[in-house]
Design a protein around this motif. Sequence first.
Motif, PDB file in Angstrom:
ATOM      1  N   ARG A  59      -6.840 -18.739  34.638  1.00 26.76           N
ATOM      2  CA  ARG A  59      -8.234 -19.198  34.614  1.00 26.76           C
ATOM      3  C   ARG A  59      -8.545 -19.895  33.296  1.00 26.76           C
ATOM      4  O   ARG A  59      -9.171 -20.959  33.262  1.00 26.76           O
ATOM      5  N   LEU A  60      -8.073 -19.318  32.196  1.00 26.44           N
ATOM      6  CA  LEU A  60      -8.313 -19.916  30.877  1.00 26.44           C
ATOM      7  C   LEU A  60      -7.582 -21.250  30.725  1.00 26.44           C
ATOM      8  O   LEU A  60      -8.113 -22.182  30.104  1.00 26.44           O
ATOM      9  N   GLU A  61      -6.388 -21.347  31.284  1.00 27.81           N
ATOM     10  CA  GLU A  61      -5.650 -22.614  31.227  1.00 27.81           C
ATOM     11  C   GLU A  61      -6.367 -23.699  32.016  1.00 27.81           C
ATOM     12  O   GLU A  61      -6.361 -24.866  31.614  1.00 27.81           O
ATOM     13  N   GLY A  62      -7.011 -23.321  33.113  1.00 25.92           N
ATOM     14  CA  GLY A  62      -7.822 -24.277  33.860  1.00 25.92           C
ATOM     15  C   GLY A  62      -8.997 -24.777  33.032  1.00 25.92           C
ATOM     16  O   GLY A  62      -9.294 -25.973  33.005  1.00 25.92           O
ATOM     17  N   LYS A  63      -9.653 -23.846  32.344  1.00 21.63           N
ATOM     18  CA  LYS A  63     -10.767 -24.224  31.466  1.00 21.63           C
ATOM     19  C   LYS A  63     -10.286 -25.125  30.328  1.00 21.63           C
ATOM     20  O   LYS A  63     -10.973 -26.076  29.950  1.00 21.63           O
ATOM     21  N   LEU A  64      -9.104 -24.818  29.805  1.00 19.33           N
ATOM     22  CA  LEU A  64      -8.551 -25.632  28.717  1.00 19.33           C
ATOM     23  C   LEU A  64      -8.259 -27.048  29.208  1.00 19.33           C
ATOM     24  O   LEU A  64      -8.530 -28.018  28.489  1.00 19.33           O
ATOM     25  N   GLN A  65      -7.743 -27.171  30.401  1.00 19.24           N
ATOM     26  CA  GLN A  65      -7.462 -28.503  30.955  1.00 19.24           C
ATOM     27  C   GLN A  65      -8.752 -29.313  31.113  1.00 19.24           C
ATOM     28  O   GLN A  65      -8.792 -30.506  30.811  1.00 19.24           O
ATOM     29  N   ILE A  66      -9.814 -28.653  31.551  1.00 20.93           N
ATOM     30  CA  ILE A  66     -11.116 -29.326  31.689  1.00 20.93           C
ATOM     31  C   ILE A  66     -11.615 -29.772  30.318  1.00 20.93           C
ATOM     32  O   ILE A  66     -12.095 -30.903  30.153  1.00 20.93           O
ATOM     33  N   ALA A  67     -11.478 -28.903  29.314  1.00 22.17           N
ATOM     34  CA  ALA A  67     -11.910 -29.253  27.954  1.00 22.17           C
ATOM     35  C   ALA A  67     -11.130 -30.449  27.429  1.00 22.17           C
ATOM     36  O   ALA A  67     -11.696 -31.358  26.804  1.00 22.17           O
ATOM     37  N   ARG A  68      -9.824 -30.477  27.704  1.00 22.87           N
ATOM     38  CA  ARG A  68      -9.006 -31.612  27.254  1.00 22.87           C
ATOM     39  C   ARG A  68      -9.406 -32.903  27.956  1.00 22.87           C
ATOM     40  O   ARG A  68      -9.412 -33.980  27.338  1.00 22.87           O
ATOM     41  N   THR A  69      -9.749 -32.817  29.233  1.00 24.56           N
ATOM     42  CA  THR A  69     -10.204 -33.993  29.967  1.00 24.56           C
ATOM     43  C   THR A  69     -11.501 -34.529  29.362  1.00 24.56           C
ATOM     44  O   THR A  69     -11.658 -35.733  29.157  1.00 24.56           O
ATOM     45  N   HIS A  70     -12.418 -33.625  29.034  1.00 23.29           N
ATOM     46  CA  HIS A  70     -13.678 -34.037  28.407  1.00 23.29           C
ATOM     47  C   HIS A  70     -13.432 -34.632  27.023  1.00 23.29           C
ATOM     48  O   HIS A  70     -14.125 -35.583  26.630  1.00 23.29           O
ATOM     49  N   LEU A  71     -12.461 -34.094  26.305  1.00 24.87           N
ATOM     50  CA  LEU A  71     -12.109 -34.658  25.000  1.00 24.87           C
ATOM     51  C   LEU A  71     -11.624 -36.101  25.145  1.00 24.87           C
ATOM     52  O   LEU A  71     -12.030 -36.980  24.369  1.00 24.87           O
ATOM     53  N   GLU A  72     -10.769 -36.347  26.122  1.00 23.97           N
ATOM     54  CA  GLU A  72     -10.267 -37.704  26.355  1.00 23.97           C
ATOM     55  C   GLU A  72     -11.417 -38.663  26.657  1.00 23.97           C
ATOM     56  O   GLU A  72     -11.460 -39.784  26.139  1.00 23.97           O
ATOM     57  N   ARG A  73     -12.334 -38.222  27.495  1.00 26.99           N
ATOM     58  CA  ARG A  73     -13.475 -39.072  27.854  1.00 26.99           C
ATOM     59  C   ARG A  73     -14.369 -39.352  26.659  1.00 26.99           C
ATOM     60  O   ARG A  73     -14.851 -40.466  26.468  1.00 26.99           O
ATOM     61  N   ALA A  74     -14.614 -38.326  25.853  1.00 27.76           N
ATOM     62  CA  ALA A  74     -15.464 -38.513  24.678  1.00 27.76           C
ATOM     63  C   ALA A  74     -14.806 -39.451  23.673  1.00 27.76           C
ATOM     64  O   ALA A  74     -15.483 -40.286  23.075  1.00 27.76           O
ATOM     65  N   GLU A  75     -13.501 -39.327  23.510  1.00 28.01           N
ATOM     66  CA  GLU A  75     -12.791 -40.243  22.602  1.00 28.01           C
ATOM     67  C   GLU A  75     -12.840 -41.673  23.125  1.00 28.01           C
ATOM     68  O   GLU A  75     -13.016 -42.613  22.360  1.00 28.01           O
ATOM     69  N   TRP A  76     -12.718 -41.832  24.444  1.00 30.12           N
ATOM     70  CA  TRP A  76     -12.838 -43.165  25.044  1.00 30.12           C
ATOM     71  C   TRP A  76     -14.227 -43.739  24.796  1.00 30.12           C
ATOM     72  O   TRP A  76     -14.373 -44.899  24.399  1.00 30.12           O
ATOM     73  N   LEU A  77     -15.249 -42.914  25.005  1.00 29.01           N
ATOM     74  CA  LEU A  77     -16.623 -43.371  24.799  1.00 29.01           C
ATOM     75  C   LEU A  77     -16.852 -43.754  23.348  1.00 29.01           C
ATOM     76  O   LEU A  77     -17.492 -44.771  23.061  1.00 29.01           O
ATOM     77  N   LEU A  78     -16.313 -42.988  22.436  1.00 25.74           N
ATOM     78  CA  LEU A  78     -16.468 -43.303  21.012  1.00 25.74           C
ATOM     79  C   LEU A  78     -15.837 -44.649  20.691  1.00 25.74           C
ATOM     80  O   LEU A  78     -16.414 -45.450  19.937  1.00 25.74           O
ATOM     81  N   LYS A  79     -14.665 -44.934  21.265  1.00 25.44           N
ATOM     82  CA  LYS A  79     -14.030 -46.231  21.062  1.00 25.44           C
ATOM     83  C   LYS A  79     -14.883 -47.362  21.630  1.00 25.44           C
ATOM     84  O   LYS A  79     -15.004 -48.437  21.026  1.00 25.44           O
ATOM     85  N   GLU A  80     -15.484 -47.121  22.792  1.00 28.29           N
ATOM     86  CA  GLU A  80     -16.326 -48.144  23.418  1.00 28.29           C
ATOM     87  C   GLU A  80     -17.575 -48.425  22.600  1.00 28.29           C
ATOM     88  O   GLU A  80     -18.047 -49.549  22.534  1.00 28.29           O
ATOM     89  N   LEU A  81     -18.100 -47.397  21.948  1.00 29.57           N
ATOM     90  CA  LEU A  81     -19.306 -47.559  21.141  1.00 29.57           C
ATOM     91  C   LEU A  81     -19.005 -48.190  19.794  1.00 29.57           C
ATOM     92  O   LEU A  81     -19.854 -48.864  19.232  1.00 29.57           O
ATOM     93  N   GLY A  82     -17.801 -47.939  19.287  1.00 28.04           N
ATOM     94  CA  GLY A  82     -17.440 -48.379  17.937  1.00 28.04           C
ATOM     95  C   GLY A  82     -17.084 -49.797  17.898  1.00 28.04           C
ATOM     96  O   GLY A  82     -17.325 -50.617  17.130  1.00 28.04           O
TER      97      GLY A  82
END
Length: 82
Positions: A59-82
Amino acid sequence: MGLKKLVSKMEEYNERLESGKASKIKPHDVEKVLRKLRAKATDLEAEIASTASADKKARLEGKLQIARTHLERAEWLLKELG
């Protein structure tokens, strides 16, 4: 969330932005979310390492995978804004 859904959400945001119903996303706001997501991922990794139960670990590994996916998206958004 797939790419189509992400694009749809960005289109909705742009429409709200143009109509004045949303404020512009600032890089500082995305960086704040990135810090929180990184802290959450670190906490989950530590909890996974200290957990003996296979069910809880999965269950925790599933949550970690979701967190990593959100991290990737946030990093992408930061690049788009920058």
